[in-house]
Write a protein that holds these residues in place. Structure first.
Motif, PDB file in Angstrom:
ATOM      1  N   UNK A   1      46.170  -2.708  53.212  1.00 12.44           N
ATOM      2  CA  UNK A   1      46.547  -2.005  51.791  1.00 12.44           C
ATOM      3  C   UNK A   1      47.110  -2.898  51.158  1.00 12.44           C
ATOM      4  N   UNK A   2      47.946  -3.498  51.340  1.00 14.97           N
ATOM      5  CA  UNK A   2      48.552  -4.880  50.442  1.00 14.97           C
ATOM      6  C   UNK A   2      47.360  -5.595  50.026  1.00 14.97           C
ATOM      7  N   UNK A   3      46.561  -6.002  50.751  1.00 18.35           N
ATOM      8  CA  UNK A   3      45.519  -7.081  50.542  1.00 18.35           C
ATOM      9  C   UNK A   3      44.681  -6.396  49.472  1.00 18.35           C
ATOM     10  N   UNK A   4      44.257  -5.255  49.728  1.00 17.39           N
ATOM     11  CA  UNK A   4      43.326  -4.460  48.453  1.00 17.39           C
ATOM     12  C   UNK A   4      44.214  -4.349  47.261  1.00 17.39           C
ATOM     13  N   UNK A   5      45.383  -4.121  47.165  1.00 20.46           N
ATOM     14  CA  UNK A   5      46.102  -3.889  45.879  1.00 20.46           C
ATOM     15  C   UNK A   5      46.348  -5.310  45.273  1.00 20.46           C
TER      16      UNK A   5
END
Length: 427
Positions: A168-172
Protein backbone atom coordinates in the motif's frame (compact mmCIF):
# COMPACT_ATOMS: atom_id res chain seq x y z
CA UNK A 1 -12.49 3.75 17.80
CA UNK A 2 -15.83 4.32 19.55
CA UNK A 3 -16.89 0.74 18.85
CA UNK A 4 -13.61 -0.49 20.32
CA UNK A 5 -14.08 1.34 23.61
CA UNK A 6 -17.69 0.17 23.85
CA UNK A 7 -16.50 -3.41 23.34
CA UNK A 8 -13.81 -2.99 26.01
CA UNK A 9 -16.40 -1.60 28.41
CA UNK A 10 -18.68 -4.57 27.77
CA UNK A 11 -15.78 -6.89 28.61
CA UNK A 12 -14.44 -5.01 31.62
CA UNK A 13 -17.64 -4.04 33.44
CA UNK A 14 -18.83 -7.65 33.94
CA UNK A 15 -15.36 -8.43 35.33
CA UNK A 16 -15.65 -5.58 37.82
CA UNK A 17 -19.14 -6.73 38.81
CA UNK A 18 -17.84 -10.29 39.22
CA UNK A 19 -15.25 -9.05 41.73
CA UNK A 20 -17.52 -6.56 43.51
CA UNK A 21 -20.58 -8.78 43.99
CA UNK A 22 -19.03 -11.27 46.47
CA UNK A 23 -17.50 -8.36 48.40
CA UNK A 24 -20.80 -6.56 48.78
CA UNK A 25 -22.62 -9.78 49.61
CA UNK A 26 -20.01 -10.73 52.24
CA UNK A 27 -20.19 -7.25 53.71
CA UNK A 28 -23.93 -7.57 54.29
CA UNK A 29 -23.46 -10.96 55.93
CA UNK A 30 -20.63 -9.71 58.12
CA UNK A 31 -22.58 -6.60 59.06
CA UNK A 32 -25.46 -8.79 60.27
CA UNK A 33 -23.15 -11.13 62.16
CA UNK A 34 -21.24 -8.26 63.71
CA UNK A 35 -24.51 -6.61 64.77
CA UNK A 36 -25.68 -9.77 66.52
CA UNK A 37 -22.28 -10.36 68.12
CA UNK A 38 -22.10 -6.75 69.33
CA UNK A 39 -25.60 -6.86 70.80
CA UNK A 40 -24.78 -10.09 72.71
CA UNK A 41 -21.52 -8.70 74.07
CA UNK A 42 -23.21 -5.48 75.18
CA UNK A 43 -25.96 -7.37 77.03
CA UNK A 44 -23.39 -9.55 78.86
CA UNK A 45 -21.36 -6.49 79.89
CA UNK A 46 -24.45 -4.72 81.22
CA UNK A 47 -25.56 -7.78 83.19
CA UNK A 48 -22.10 -8.10 84.78
CA UNK A 49 -22.06 -4.38 85.55
CA UNK A 50 -25.44 -4.60 87.30
CA UNK A 51 -24.23 -7.59 89.31
CA UNK A 52 -21.21 -5.66 90.60
CA UNK A 53 -23.38 -2.63 91.44
CA UNK A 54 -25.77 -4.87 93.42
CA UNK A 55 -22.83 -6.27 95.45
CA UNK A 56 -21.61 -2.74 96.21
CA UNK A 57 -25.09 -1.73 97.39
CA UNK A 58 -25.25 -4.78 99.68
CA UNK A 59 -21.83 -3.89 101.16
CA UNK A 60 -22.99 -0.32 101.73
CA UNK A 61 -26.20 -1.51 103.41
CA UNK A 62 -24.34 -3.91 105.71
CA UNK A 63 -21.87 -1.19 106.71
CA UNK A 64 -18.88 -2.97 105.19
CA UNK A 65 -18.11 0.22 103.23
CA UNK A 66 -19.06 3.81 103.79
CA UNK A 67 -20.72 6.23 101.33
CA UNK A 68 -17.45 7.68 100.05
CA UNK A 69 -16.02 4.24 99.34
CA UNK A 70 -19.24 3.23 97.57
CA UNK A 71 -19.12 6.21 95.22
CA UNK A 72 -15.43 5.66 94.44
CA UNK A 73 -15.84 1.95 93.77
CA UNK A 74 -18.98 2.58 91.66
CA UNK A 75 -17.15 5.11 89.48
CA UNK A 76 -14.21 2.70 89.00
CA UNK A 77 -16.60 -0.08 88.02
CA UNK A 78 -18.24 2.20 85.42
CA UNK A 79 -14.86 3.16 83.94
CA UNK A 80 -13.90 -0.51 83.68
CA UNK A 81 -17.17 -1.32 81.90
CA UNK A 82 -16.64 1.38 79.29
CA UNK A 83 -13.00 0.35 78.75
CA UNK A 84 -13.85 -3.31 78.17
CA UNK A 85 -16.69 -2.50 75.76
CA UNK A 86 -14.43 -0.82 73.08
CA UNK A 87 -12.23 -3.80 71.93
CA UNK A 88 -15.30 -5.84 71.00
CA UNK A 89 -16.18 -3.23 68.41
CA UNK A 90 -12.58 -2.97 67.24
CA UNK A 91 -12.43 -6.73 66.73
CA UNK A 92 -15.67 -6.65 64.77
CA UNK A 93 -14.31 -3.94 62.48
CA UNK A 94 -11.09 -5.95 61.99
CA UNK A 95 -13.19 -8.83 60.70
CA UNK A 96 -14.25 -6.58 57.84
CA UNK A 97 -10.64 -5.90 56.78
CA UNK A 98 -9.58 -7.01 53.25
CA UNK A 99 -12.62 -5.68 51.45
CA UNK A 100 -10.65 -2.52 50.69
CA UNK A 101 -8.15 -4.60 48.68
CA UNK A 102 -10.93 -6.22 46.71
CA UNK A 103 -12.57 -2.88 46.00
CA UNK A 104 -9.19 -1.62 44.81
CA UNK A 105 -8.99 -4.60 42.44
CA UNK A 106 -12.41 -3.72 41.02
CA UNK A 107 -10.94 -0.48 39.70
CA UNK A 108 -7.34 -1.58 39.19
CA UNK A 109 -8.06 -4.60 36.97
CA UNK A 110 -10.04 -2.69 34.29
CA UNK A 111 -7.54 0.17 34.20
CA UNK A 112 -4.62 -2.25 33.99
CA UNK A 113 -6.37 -4.16 31.18
CA UNK A 114 -6.91 -0.98 29.18
CA UNK A 115 -3.34 0.14 29.86
CA UNK A 116 -1.89 -3.18 28.73
CA UNK A 117 -4.01 -3.09 25.58
CA UNK A 118 -2.80 0.42 24.76
CA UNK A 119 0.77 -0.77 25.34
CA UNK A 120 0.69 -4.20 23.70
CA UNK A 121 -2.50 -4.17 21.64
CA UNK A 122 -3.08 -3.27 17.99
CA UNK A 123 -5.22 -0.18 18.44
CA UNK A 124 -2.74 1.86 16.35
CA UNK A 125 -3.08 -0.65 13.50
CA UNK A 126 -6.85 -0.48 13.77
CA UNK A 127 -6.74 3.32 13.62
CA UNK A 128 -4.46 3.17 10.56
CA UNK A 129 -6.78 0.70 8.85
CA UNK A 130 -9.76 3.01 9.48
CA UNK A 131 -7.83 5.94 8.04
CA UNK A 132 -6.94 3.94 4.91
CA UNK A 133 -10.59 2.95 4.47
CA UNK A 134 -11.56 6.62 4.82
CA UNK A 135 -8.93 7.47 2.20
CA UNK A 136 -10.28 4.77 -0.13
CA UNK A 137 -13.78 6.24 0.20
CA UNK A 138 -12.53 9.77 -0.47
CA UNK A 139 -13.13 11.08 3.05
CA UNK A 140 -9.53 12.11 3.77
CA UNK A 141 -8.00 15.54 3.13
CA UNK A 142 -4.41 16.29 2.10
CA UNK A 143 -3.17 16.42 5.69
CA UNK A 144 -4.77 13.07 6.42
CA UNK A 145 -3.23 11.58 3.28
CA UNK A 146 0.23 12.77 4.31
CA UNK A 147 -0.31 11.40 7.81
CA UNK A 148 -1.37 8.00 6.45
CA UNK A 149 1.73 7.81 4.26
CA UNK A 150 3.96 8.72 7.20
CA UNK A 151 2.32 6.12 9.44
CA UNK A 152 2.77 3.50 6.71
CA UNK A 153 6.46 4.42 6.57
CA UNK A 154 6.73 3.99 10.34
CA UNK A 155 4.89 0.68 10.18
CA UNK A 156 7.23 -0.56 7.44
CA UNK A 157 10.08 0.09 9.87
CA UNK A 158 8.43 -1.41 12.95
CA UNK A 159 6.70 -4.33 11.18
CA UNK A 160 8.94 -5.33 8.27
CA UNK A 161 7.04 -8.61 7.86
CA UNK A 162 3.84 -6.78 6.84
CA UNK A 163 4.20 -6.92 3.06
CA UNK A 164 0.61 -5.87 2.43
CA UNK A 165 1.08 -2.60 4.29
CA UNK A 166 4.36 -2.07 2.49
CA UNK A 167 2.63 -2.62 -0.86
CA UNK A 168 0.00 0.00 0.00
CA UNK A 169 2.87 2.35 0.85
CA UNK A 170 4.61 1.60 -2.49
CA UNK A 171 1.45 2.45 -4.41
CA UNK A 172 0.96 5.69 -2.51
CA UNK A 173 4.56 6.72 -3.12
CA UNK A 174 4.25 5.91 -6.82
CA UNK A 175 1.07 8.01 -7.13
CA UNK A 176 2.73 10.90 -5.26
CA UNK A 177 5.69 10.72 -7.71
CA UNK A 178 8.16 9.52 -5.06
CA UNK A 179 9.58 7.04 -7.55
CA UNK A 180 12.73 6.12 -5.64
CA UNK A 181 10.71 5.51 -2.47
CA UNK A 182 8.28 3.31 -4.41
CA UNK A 183 11.16 1.36 -5.97
CA UNK A 184 12.65 0.74 -2.51
CA UNK A 185 9.38 -0.70 -1.20
CA UNK A 186 8.76 -2.81 -4.31
CA UNK A 187 12.28 -4.24 -4.10
CA UNK A 188 11.75 -5.23 -0.47
CA UNK A 189 8.48 -7.03 -1.27
CA UNK A 190 9.95 -8.91 -4.23
CA UNK A 191 13.02 -9.89 -2.20
CA UNK A 192 10.82 -11.43 0.51
CA UNK A 193 8.17 -12.88 -1.81
CA UNK A 194 9.84 -13.84 -5.09
CA UNK A 195 6.63 -15.45 -6.35
CA UNK A 196 4.81 -12.09 -6.46
CA UNK A 197 5.06 -11.86 -10.25
CA UNK A 198 2.57 -8.99 -10.67
CA UNK A 199 4.46 -6.91 -8.11
CA UNK A 200 7.77 -7.69 -9.82
CA UNK A 201 6.23 -6.29 -13.01
CA UNK A 202 5.25 -3.15 -11.08
CA UNK A 203 8.82 -2.95 -9.79
CA UNK A 204 10.11 -3.07 -13.37
CA UNK A 205 7.68 -0.33 -14.35
CA UNK A 206 8.66 1.84 -11.34
CA UNK A 207 12.35 1.37 -12.23
CA UNK A 208 11.58 2.34 -15.82
CA UNK A 209 9.90 5.59 -14.72
CA UNK A 210 12.57 6.31 -12.08
CA UNK A 211 15.25 6.14 -14.81
CA UNK A 212 13.57 8.76 -16.96
CA UNK A 213 11.44 6.25 -18.92
CA UNK A 214 14.53 4.46 -20.17
CA UNK A 215 15.27 0.75 -20.23
CA UNK A 216 18.19 -0.37 -18.06
CA UNK A 217 19.79 -3.79 -17.50
CA UNK A 218 17.95 -4.06 -14.17
CA UNK A 219 14.58 -3.32 -15.78
CA UNK A 220 15.26 -5.87 -18.52
CA UNK A 221 16.27 -8.49 -15.95
CA UNK A 222 13.06 -7.99 -13.97
CA UNK A 223 10.97 -8.14 -17.14
CA UNK A 224 12.62 -11.41 -18.14
CA UNK A 225 11.80 -12.96 -14.76
CA UNK A 226 8.18 -11.85 -15.02
CA UNK A 227 7.72 -13.24 -18.53
CA UNK A 228 9.33 -16.52 -17.53
CA UNK A 229 6.76 -16.99 -14.76
CA UNK A 230 3.80 -15.24 -16.41
CA UNK A 231 4.17 -14.96 -20.22
CA UNK A 232 0.93 -13.04 -20.57
CA UNK A 233 1.73 -10.22 -18.13
CA UNK A 234 0.82 -7.08 -20.09
CA UNK A 235 3.07 -4.73 -18.11
CA UNK A 236 6.13 -6.89 -18.76
CA UNK A 237 5.19 -7.41 -22.41
CA UNK A 238 4.92 -3.67 -22.93
CA UNK A 239 8.34 -3.07 -21.36
CA UNK A 240 9.88 -5.96 -23.32
CA UNK A 241 8.56 -4.40 -26.53
CA UNK A 242 10.15 -1.06 -25.61
CA UNK A 243 13.49 -2.76 -24.94
CA UNK A 244 13.36 -4.62 -28.26
CA UNK A 245 12.44 -1.46 -30.16
CA UNK A 246 15.33 0.48 -28.58
CA UNK A 247 17.66 -2.30 -29.77
CA UNK A 248 16.13 -2.01 -33.26
CA UNK A 249 14.64 -5.51 -32.95
CA UNK A 250 11.43 -4.26 -34.54
CA UNK A 251 9.97 -7.69 -35.24
CA UNK A 252 10.37 -8.75 -31.61
CA UNK A 253 8.98 -5.43 -30.41
CA UNK A 254 5.86 -5.91 -32.50
CA UNK A 255 5.49 -9.49 -31.30
CA UNK A 256 5.62 -8.46 -27.63
CA UNK A 257 3.14 -5.64 -28.16
CA UNK A 258 0.79 -7.88 -30.13
CA UNK A 259 0.76 -10.40 -27.28
CA UNK A 260 -0.18 -7.61 -24.87
CA UNK A 261 -2.68 -6.15 -27.34
CA UNK A 262 -4.80 -9.29 -27.47
CA UNK A 263 -5.47 -8.97 -23.73
CA UNK A 264 -6.51 -5.31 -23.91
CA UNK A 265 -10.04 -4.02 -24.26
CA UNK A 266 -10.57 -3.05 -27.93
CA UNK A 267 -10.87 0.70 -28.32
CA UNK A 268 -9.32 1.53 -24.96
CA UNK A 269 -6.50 4.06 -24.73
CA UNK A 270 -4.06 1.30 -23.76
CA UNK A 271 -5.19 -0.73 -26.76
CA UNK A 272 -4.78 2.24 -29.08
CA UNK A 273 -1.31 3.02 -27.66
CA UNK A 274 -0.15 -0.56 -28.24
CA UNK A 275 -1.72 -0.64 -31.69
CA UNK A 276 0.18 2.54 -32.51
CA UNK A 277 3.35 0.89 -31.24
CA UNK A 278 2.74 -2.13 -33.46
CA UNK A 279 2.22 0.15 -36.47
CA UNK A 280 5.39 2.03 -35.63
CA UNK A 281 7.34 -1.22 -35.33
CA UNK A 282 5.99 -2.39 -38.70
CA UNK A 283 6.95 0.91 -40.32
CA UNK A 284 10.45 0.74 -38.83
CA UNK A 285 10.77 -2.88 -39.94
CA UNK A 286 9.71 -2.00 -43.52
CA UNK A 287 12.11 0.95 -43.61
CA UNK A 288 14.94 -1.31 -42.46
CA UNK A 289 14.08 -3.74 -45.24
CA UNK A 290 12.99 -6.52 -42.89
CA UNK A 291 10.52 -9.32 -43.59
CA UNK A 292 7.25 -7.70 -42.51
CA UNK A 293 5.23 -10.79 -43.48
CA UNK A 294 7.54 -13.06 -41.54
CA UNK A 295 7.35 -10.76 -38.60
CA UNK A 296 3.57 -10.82 -38.93
CA UNK A 297 3.62 -14.61 -38.81
CA UNK A 298 5.71 -14.48 -35.65
CA UNK A 299 3.37 -11.88 -34.20
CA UNK A 300 0.33 -14.02 -34.95
CA UNK A 301 2.00 -16.95 -33.24
CA UNK A 302 2.66 -14.72 -30.25
CA UNK A 303 -0.93 -13.52 -30.28
CA UNK A 304 -2.20 -17.09 -30.28
CA UNK A 305 0.08 -17.92 -27.37
CA UNK A 306 -1.09 -14.86 -25.45
CA UNK A 307 -4.72 -15.76 -26.13
CA UNK A 308 -4.07 -19.25 -24.80
CA UNK A 309 -2.51 -17.81 -21.66
CA UNK A 310 -5.43 -15.43 -21.20
CA UNK A 311 -7.96 -18.23 -21.64
CA UNK A 312 -6.18 -20.48 -19.17
CA UNK A 313 -6.18 -17.68 -16.60
CA UNK A 314 -9.98 -17.49 -16.79
CA UNK A 315 -12.17 -20.08 -15.15
CA UNK A 316 -13.59 -20.58 -11.73
CA UNK A 317 -11.37 -17.81 -10.31
CA UNK A 318 -12.61 -15.13 -12.70
CA UNK A 319 -15.39 -12.56 -12.72
CA UNK A 320 -16.75 -10.89 -15.86
CA UNK A 321 -17.79 -7.29 -15.21
CA UNK A 322 -19.58 -4.87 -17.55
CA UNK A 323 -19.09 -1.24 -16.54
CA UNK A 324 -21.14 1.72 -17.77
CA UNK A 325 -20.89 5.42 -16.98
CA UNK A 326 -23.90 7.42 -15.87
CA UNK A 327 -24.80 10.52 -17.89
CA UNK A 328 -24.45 12.57 -14.71
CA UNK A 329 -20.80 11.53 -14.31
CA UNK A 330 -19.09 13.68 -16.89
CA UNK A 331 -15.30 13.55 -17.18
CA UNK A 332 -12.50 13.98 -19.68
CA UNK A 333 -11.81 10.94 -21.90
CA UNK A 334 -8.39 10.38 -20.32
CA UNK A 335 -9.79 10.24 -16.76
CA UNK A 336 -8.61 6.98 -15.11
CA UNK A 337 -11.13 4.25 -14.32
CA UNK A 338 -10.29 1.54 -11.78
CA UNK A 339 -12.26 -1.71 -11.76
CA UNK A 340 -11.37 -4.10 -8.98
CA UNK A 341 -12.50 -6.85 -6.62
CA UNK A 342 -11.70 -6.82 -2.91
CA UNK A 343 -12.93 -8.34 0.35
CA UNK A 344 -15.06 -6.45 2.86
CA UNK A 345 -12.27 -6.78 5.44
CA UNK A 346 -9.50 -5.13 3.42
CA UNK A 347 -9.26 -2.24 0.92
CA UNK A 348 -6.42 -4.04 -0.90
CA UNK A 349 -7.68 -5.21 -4.34
CA UNK A 350 -7.53 -8.92 -5.11
CA UNK A 351 -7.67 -8.19 -8.85
CA UNK A 352 -7.69 -4.83 -10.62
CA UNK A 353 -7.93 -3.35 -14.13
CA UNK A 354 -7.06 0.26 -15.01
CA UNK A 355 -8.78 1.89 -18.00
CA UNK A 356 -9.95 5.39 -18.91
CA UNK A 357 -13.33 7.08 -19.27
CA UNK A 358 -12.98 6.84 -23.05
CA UNK A 359 -13.05 3.03 -22.76
CA UNK A 360 -16.55 2.99 -21.22
CA UNK A 361 -18.83 1.17 -21.58
CA UNK A 362 -16.56 -1.83 -21.35
CA UNK A 363 -16.54 -5.48 -20.31
CA UNK A 364 -13.48 -6.78 -18.44
CA UNK A 365 -12.48 -10.01 -16.75
CA UNK A 366 -11.01 -9.96 -13.25
CA UNK A 367 -8.95 -13.12 -12.76
CA UNK A 368 -5.66 -14.46 -11.41
CA UNK A 369 -3.67 -12.55 -14.03
CA UNK A 370 -4.95 -9.31 -12.48
CA UNK A 371 -3.82 -10.24 -8.97
CA UNK A 372 -1.31 -8.05 -7.15
CA UNK A 373 0.11 -10.77 -4.92
CA UNK A 374 -0.14 -14.58 -5.30
CA UNK A 375 -1.02 -14.90 -1.62
CA UNK A 376 -3.97 -12.50 -2.05
CA UNK A 377 -5.98 -13.30 -5.14
CA UNK A 378 -9.48 -14.38 -6.12
CA UNK A 379 -8.70 -18.04 -5.52
CA UNK A 380 -8.15 -17.32 -1.81
CA UNK A 381 -11.69 -16.02 -1.09
CA UNK A 382 -15.29 -17.11 -1.52
CA UNK A 383 -16.95 -13.69 -1.59
CA UNK A 384 -15.89 -10.31 -2.96
CA UNK A 385 -16.99 -6.71 -3.28
CA UNK A 386 -16.78 -5.23 -6.80
CA UNK A 387 -15.98 -1.54 -7.31
CA UNK A 388 -15.75 0.55 -10.48
CA UNK A 389 -14.46 4.08 -9.84
CA UNK A 390 -14.04 7.07 -12.13
CA UNK A 391 -11.00 8.82 -10.62
CA UNK A 392 -11.79 12.46 -11.47
CA UNK A 393 -8.95 13.45 -9.12
CA UNK A 394 -6.55 11.36 -11.21
CA UNK A 395 -5.32 9.46 -8.13
CA UNK A 396 -5.45 5.75 -7.45
CA UNK A 397 -6.98 6.51 -4.07
CA UNK A 398 -10.62 7.65 -3.88
CA UNK A 399 -11.06 11.38 -3.41
CA UNK A 400 -13.98 13.81 -3.16
CA UNK A 401 -15.45 14.40 -6.59
CA UNK A 402 -14.80 10.88 -7.87
CA UNK A 403 -17.68 8.72 -9.10
CA UNK A 404 -18.16 5.06 -8.39
CA UNK A 405 -20.48 2.09 -8.56
CA UNK A 406 -20.24 -1.13 -6.64
CA UNK A 407 -21.64 -4.55 -5.84
CA UNK A 408 -21.22 -4.94 -2.10
CA UNK A 409 -21.42 -8.74 -1.98
CA UNK A 410 -20.83 -11.28 -4.73
CA UNK A 411 -20.52 -14.91 -3.56
CA UNK A 412 -18.41 -17.38 -5.53
CA UNK A 413 -21.54 -19.20 -6.65
CA UNK A 414 -22.42 -16.14 -8.78
CA UNK A 415 -18.98 -15.57 -10.32
CA UNK A 416 -19.93 -17.39 -13.51
CA UNK A 417 -22.60 -14.81 -14.32
CA UNK A 418 -21.80 -11.42 -15.95
CA UNK A 419 -22.08 -8.55 -13.47
CA UNK A 420 -23.28 -5.06 -14.44
CA UNK A 421 -21.97 -2.00 -12.60
CA UNK A 422 -23.09 1.57 -13.32
CA UNK A 423 -20.79 4.37 -12.14
CA UNK A 424 -23.49 6.70 -10.85
CA UNK A 425 -22.62 7.61 -7.25
CA UNK A 426 -20.55 10.70 -6.48
CA UNK A 427 -18.09 10.44 -3.58
Amino acid sequence: MTELWILLALLVLPLAAFIAWPVLRRRRKISGAVGAETAGAEAAQKALFREHVAELEQSLASGAIDEAQYRSMHAELARKFLKEEGPAFQLAEANLGGRGLLFALVFAVPFCAVGLYLSWGAHDDLALYRDIVASQSGQADMDSEARITQRLRERAESHPEDLTGRYVLAQRLLVSNDLQGAVTQYRYIVAHEPGAVAIRAELAQALFFANGSRMTPEVSAEVAKVLEAQPGNTTALGLAGIAAFEEKQFGEARSYWQQALVQMTPGSNAYQALAAGVARAEAALAKAGGDVNGAATTAKSGVAEAAEVADSAAGENSIRVKVTLSDAASAAPETPVFIYARTAESPMPLAIVRLTAADLPVEVVLDESRAMMPSRSLKSVDEVELVARLAVSGNARPAPGDWQGQVKSLPRSDWGKPVDIAIDEKI
